[in-house]
Design an enzyme around this catalytic site. Structure first.
Site, PDB file in Angstrom:
ATOM      1  N   LYS A 282      43.570  49.451  43.313  1.00  0.00           N
ATOM      2  CA  LYS A 282      43.149  49.174  43.913  1.00  0.00           C
ATOM      3  C   LYS A 282      44.545  48.768  45.054  1.00  0.00           C
ATOM      4  CE  LYS A 282      38.831  48.059  42.253  1.00  0.00           C
ATOM      5  NZ  LYS A 282      38.367  49.693  42.227  1.00  0.00           N
TER       6      LYS A 282
ATOM      7  N   LYS B 257      37.815  40.167  39.564  1.00  0.00           N
ATOM      8  CA  LYS B 257      37.957  40.027  38.184  1.00  0.00           C
ATOM      9  C   LYS B 257      39.175  39.611  37.932  1.00  0.00           C
ATOM     10  CE  LYS B 257      36.968  44.616  38.721  1.00  0.00           C
ATOM     11  NZ  LYS B 257      36.342  45.005  39.727  1.00  0.00           N
TER      12      LYS B 257
ATOM     13  N   ASP C 252      55.540  48.569  54.202  1.00  0.00           N
ATOM     14  CA  ASP C 252      56.648  49.178  54.524  1.00  0.00           C
ATOM     15  C   ASP C 252      58.056  49.011  53.286  1.00  0.00           C
ATOM     16  OD1 ASP C 252      55.826  49.392  57.021  1.00  0.00           O
ATOM     17  OD2 ASP C 252      55.830  47.456  57.052  1.00  0.00           O
TER      18      ASP C 252
ATOM     19  N   HIS D 100      41.145  54.568  39.051  1.00  0.00           N
ATOM     20  CA  HIS D 100      40.315  53.210  39.209  1.00  0.00           C
ATOM     21  C   HIS D 100      40.784  51.511  40.374  1.00  0.00           C
ATOM     22  CE1 HIS D 100      37.643  49.103  37.454  1.00  0.00           C
ATOM     23  NE2 HIS D 100      37.225  49.640  38.239  1.00  0.00           N
TER      24      HIS D 100
ATOM     25  N   ASP E 289      44.062  28.011  30.099  1.00  0.00           N
ATOM     26  CA  ASP E 289      44.732  26.983  30.453  1.00  0.00           C
ATOM     27  C   ASP E 289      45.344  26.431  31.550  1.00  0.00           C
ATOM     28  OD1 ASP E 289      43.940  26.432  27.609  1.00  0.00           O
ATOM     29  OD2 ASP E 289      45.995  26.454  27.171  1.00  0.00           O
TER      30      ASP E 289
ATOM     31  N   HIS F 159      32.277  41.773  42.409  1.00  0.00           N
ATOM     32  CA  HIS F 159      33.509  42.942  42.133  1.00  0.00           C
ATOM     33  C   HIS F 159      34.913  42.269  41.615  1.00  0.00           C
ATOM     34  CE1 HIS F 159      35.763  46.671  42.913  1.00  0.00           C
ATOM     35  NE2 HIS F 159      34.779  47.517  41.758  1.00  0.00           N
TER      36      HIS F 159
END
Length: 494
Positions: free
Chosen positions: A392, A154, A397, A390, A159, A152
């Site tokens: 996450k 991404k 705090d 979508h 460079d 999952h």
């Protein structure tokens, strides 16, 4: 045609890990600011969808040595084709390109992957590939334990100098038109020491036992596929294409980056990533991202914001949240409503705990669908994250933020590999908190219990509140499926 294995030893590892000489266009742009903030990382949030697309496309255009690209989903659509073209253009300039894709969502893309892999400076590898290329359900029937585990992660690293990490996959549904609600998705551009961590992590995955070279999965042969990677000219006139191309023309991302004027938050930043052996079911329990995240980000003492497309807290997670609430921690959770969720059975894994959370003082908000009254296509257990929300993100705090691919569910915790950044920035945490407050008022239903302990959904229109007694914008059969699924012992799969 036999695929020639490219030599990548003179590329990614020379820059971030061996010489750190910043002797590229991107390196020269970044070095002065990085030197003034030694030990810190520069973070530029990419909350606007079209800006997130433009940043990837333009960074690929700046690449001179390497592009290391890792995604769960890469759609063969407008934005996906444009970015495939950007990778190919970089390879034609001599940039070494490595593309690592999870094979769960590459249906119908074998030809374009063959084309890319056929270029001498591009290598494509697949995570937990399917043996059956067309009838993939046969693979699940014969090899479920392996194929149920997906990558999952991404990341988009250029460079060894800059990387984009977060929740977005590649595709029109993720880049859209820039008109989505504030938390449709979120990722960040990062520069500084954490980029070397991402490079090292990419190499771990690239060499892992779950990753297979495309040439070992597909026959690589000469064919007339060159046009497949280009955006067809008749498509360029469509309104969607014009929005993408106009953003590329008007974006000041590169000029601001090179002039040091890109809005950047400098903060201590750490990469957390699952051991790639999780894809084989061999990762040690203590190495799992979810457990390490709790240790690194710390236990909340006053405020805990959770933004998760899929929220399946499980019995133990509910117990932990209620314990924090009893200690006075203000907990607010934003997830998809049933009308916005693309995996109904996952919603069932959340719905069964709503009353208990509400009774314990946890604030619940469900994002309204952004596609009218039509329910999204249910994409099965592994999902495609085509729902309205979508992102996450967890904020603790008002001081620390996690931004990455990790959903608050058992699949992220135990089955899929995940990654993300823990960023110690009060400025970023407070910004996300304020946007969370605005988003839940403007684009979400608030859940409350009435005097009979039934869930009500509260919709606001200015100062007026409308109380809804049933899950909004859903049909009877959808609610019935959720009730049945909530009673089944499938929570560990969700």
């Amino acid at each position: 045609m036999t695929k020639k294995t490219p030599d990548f030893t003179d590329a990614c590892w020379r820059s971030p890990l061996k010489s750190n000489d910043h002797a590229t266009r991107l390196g020269r742009a970044i070095a002065p600011e990085a030197a003034r903030h030694e030990g810190l990382c520069g973070i530029h949030p990419l909350d606007d969808s079209l800006d997130a697309f433009a940043a990837r496309y333009q960074l690929a255009g700046m690449a001179e040595r390497t592009l290391d690209v890792q995604y769960y989903i890469w759609e063969d659509d407008m934005s996906g084709r444009l970015l495939f073209g950007a990778l190919l253009a970089a390879a034609r300039r001599g940039v070494k390109v490595r593309l690592l894709l999870d094979d769960n969502n590459t249906v119908g893309m074998d030809n374009i992957l063959r084309l890319l892999d056929a270029h001498p400076d591009i290598e494509v590898r697949l995570f937990n590939p399917f043996s059956f290329r067309s009838l993939r359900m046969l693979g699940y029937l014969t090899d479920f334990a392996r194929l149920n585990r997906r990558m999952h992660n991404k990341s988009f690293t250029v460079d060894g100098e800059a990387t984009i990490v977060g929740g977005r996959n590649v595709g029109d549904a993720y880049f859209g038109t820039g008109e989505q609600p504030l938390f449709t998705d979120l990722d960040v551009l990062a520069i500084g020491p954490v980029v070397a961590e991402v490079c090292e992590d990419f190499e771990r995955y690239w060499q892992s036992g779950s990753v297979v070279a495309l040439a070992q999965v597909l026959d690589i042969s000469e064919d007339e596929l060159t046009r497949r990677v280009e955006l067809p000219h008749d498509v360029r006139a469509t309104p969607m294409a014009q929005r993408y191309l106009e953003r590329l023309r008007t974006s000041r991302f590169v000029s601001q980056l090179e002039s040091g004027q890109l809005e950047t938050i400098w903060a201590r930043t750490r990469l957390l990533s699952d051991d790639p052996r999780k894809g084989e079911g061999k990762a040690r329990l203590r190495s799992l991202l979810g457990l390490r995240l709790i240790k690194v980000i710390g236990e909340p003492t006053s405020q805990f914001d959770i933004i998760s497309a899929y929220f399946v807290p499980t019995r133990s997670g509910v117990a932990q949240l209620l314990m924090l609430a009893r200690r006075g921690v203000k907990i607010a959770i934003l997830t998809n409503s049933l009308a916005a969720n693309d995996v109904s059975v996952v919603h069932a894994g959340y719905a069964r705990w709503r009353k208990r959370l509400l009774r314990g003082g946890v604030a619940l908000f469900e994002l309204k669908p952004q596609h009218g009254n039509d329910a999204p296509h249910d994409r099965g257990l592994t999902g495609n994250s085509g729902s309205s929300l979508h992102a996450k993100t967890f904020s603790v705090d008002g001081d620390k933020v996690f931004i990455g691919s990790f959903n608050f569910d058992p699949r992220s915790a135990m089955l899929n590999t995940e990654m993300g950044f823990v960023i110690e920035s009060r400025e970023l945490a407070q910004t996300i908190h304020q946007r969370f407050i605005h988003s839940r008022v403007a684009a979400a239903w608030e859940l409350r219990l009435d005097k009979w302990r039934r869930i009500n959904w509260i919709e606001r229109h200015g100062e007026q509140e409308v109380v809804l007694k049933k899950e909004p914008q859903t049909r009877f059969w959808q609610r019935l499926v959720v009730r049945i699924a909530a009673r089944l012992p499938v929570e560990w799969l969700l």
